[in-house]
Write a protein that holds these residues in place. Structure first.
Motif, PDB file in Angstrom:
ATOM      1  N   GLU A   7       6.964  55.951  57.367  1.00 57.07           N
ATOM      2  CA  GLU A   7       6.629  56.137  55.954  1.00 57.07           C
ATOM      3  C   GLU A   7       7.591  55.315  55.097  1.00 57.07           C
ATOM      4  O   GLU A   7       8.406  55.873  54.366  1.00 57.07           O
ATOM      5  N   PRO A   8       7.527  54.003  55.195  1.00 54.70           N
ATOM      6  CA  PRO A   8       8.452  53.179  54.404  1.00 54.70           C
ATOM      7  C   PRO A   8       7.941  52.982  52.978  1.00 54.70           C
ATOM      8  O   PRO A   8       6.754  53.110  52.703  1.00 54.70           O
ATOM      9  N   ASP A   9       8.854  52.643  52.098  1.00 52.80           N
ATOM     10  CA  ASP A   9       8.453  52.326  50.733  1.00 52.80           C
ATOM     11  C   ASP A   9       7.881  50.901  50.701  1.00 52.80           C
ATOM     12  O   ASP A   9       8.038  50.137  51.654  1.00 52.80           O
ATOM     13  N   PRO A  10       7.191  50.529  49.628  1.00 56.34           N
ATOM     14  CA  PRO A  10       6.569  49.195  49.563  1.00 56.34           C
ATOM     15  C   PRO A  10       7.567  48.046  49.715  1.00 56.34           C
ATOM     16  O   PRO A  10       7.238  47.010  50.294  1.00 56.34           O
ATOM     17  N   ARG A  11       8.778  48.219  49.197  1.00 57.15           N
ATOM     18  CA  ARG A  11       9.793  47.156  49.317  1.00 57.15           C
ATOM     19  C   ARG A  11      10.154  46.938  50.780  1.00 57.15           C
ATOM     20  O   ARG A  11      10.259  45.788  51.244  1.00 57.15           O
ATOM     21  N   ALA A  12      10.347  48.019  51.528  1.00 55.39           N
ATOM     22  CA  ALA A  12      10.669  47.906  52.946  1.00 55.39           C
ATOM     23  C   ALA A  12       9.514  47.271  53.707  1.00 55.39           C
ATOM     24  O   ALA A  12       9.730  46.489  54.633  1.00 55.39           O
ATOM     25  N   SER A 111       1.096  47.472  56.278  1.00 49.61           N
ATOM     26  CA  SER A 111       0.368  48.746  56.247  1.00 49.61           C
ATOM     27  C   SER A 111       1.249  49.918  56.653  1.00 49.61           C
ATOM     28  O   SER A 111       0.796  51.056  56.670  1.00 49.61           O
ATOM     29  N   GLY A 112       2.502  49.666  57.011  1.00 49.34           N
ATOM     30  CA  GLY A 112       3.439  50.735  57.290  1.00 49.34           C
ATOM     31  C   GLY A 112       3.553  51.140  58.738  1.00 49.34           C
ATOM     32  O   GLY A 112       4.098  52.195  59.048  1.00 49.34           O
ATOM     33  N   THR A 113       3.065  50.322  59.655  1.00 49.92           N
ATOM     34  CA  THR A 113       3.189  50.626  61.077  1.00 49.92           C
ATOM     35  C   THR A 113       4.023  49.566  61.769  1.00 49.92           C
ATOM     36  O   THR A 113       4.058  48.410  61.352  1.00 49.92           O
ATOM     37  N   LEU A 114       4.670  49.971  62.837  1.00 45.26           N
ATOM     38  CA  LEU A 114       5.486  49.052  63.628  1.00 45.26           C
ATOM     39  C   LEU A 114       4.650  48.522  64.767  1.00 45.26           C
ATOM     40  O   LEU A 114       4.108  49.288  65.560  1.00 45.26           O
ATOM     41  N   PHE A 115       4.511  47.221  64.847  1.00 38.09           N
ATOM     42  CA  PHE A 115       3.730  46.581  65.902  1.00 38.09           C
ATOM     43  C   PHE A 115       4.645  46.359  67.090  1.00 38.09           C
ATOM     44  O   PHE A 115       5.574  45.568  67.032  1.00 38.09           O
ATOM     45  N   LYS A 116       4.413  47.082  68.169  1.00 38.81           N
ATOM     46  CA  LYS A 116       5.246  46.979  69.368  1.00 38.81           C
ATOM     47  C   LYS A 116       4.576  46.065  70.386  1.00 38.81           C
ATOM     48  O   LYS A 116       3.373  46.115  70.575  1.00 38.81           O
TER      49      LYS A 116
END
Length: 125
Positions: A7-12, A111-116
């Motif tokens: 759940e990162p903020d838009p800046r992150a 989109s807020g997900t980490l691509f592994k």
């Protein structure tokens, strides 16, 4: 390839996408652009948010692995005597694959997900 939700903020999210998309410098500066771009982006932005740090490490791991794989392919082509014919074609394919994965990873970061990348070795902790 799996996605882990944050759940990162838009800046992150923007900084995380930058860590992935800066690897496209490899299309302009082959060999060094795709390695130095994610490294510099990760070092400069890793303390902003844990989401940015994880995405930066993922981008750097992917680029290091891809660079090692391309070097191994070039060595095999050279040993088999197919270097003049196969090496340019293989490098074009590797750079195209790198560009596509960088764009997909940047989209996931936005989109807020980490691509592994599950089958890659880990060089950084």
């Amino acid at each position: 390839m799996s996605a882990i939700f944050f759940e990162p903020d838009p800046r992150a999210r923007r900084y995380a996408a930058l860590c992935h998309s800066v690897a496209l410098l490899g299309c302009i500066l082959p060999v060094v652009g795709n390695l130095l771009g994610p490294l510099v982006a990760w070092v400069c932005t890793r303390r902003i948010d844990p989401f940015v740090a994880e995405n930066g490490k993922a981008a750097l791991h992917f680029q290091i692995s891809l660079h090692l794989f391309a070097s191994l392919l070039a060595l095999i082509c050279w040993l088999l005597g197919a270097a003049p014919l196969a090496t340019p074609f293989l490098f074009i394919l590797v750079y195209l694959y790198s560009a596509v994965i960088a764009l997909v990873s940047a989209h996931h970061a936005l989109s807020g997900t980490l691509f592994k990348h599950p089958k890659l070795p880990r060089f950084l902790r």
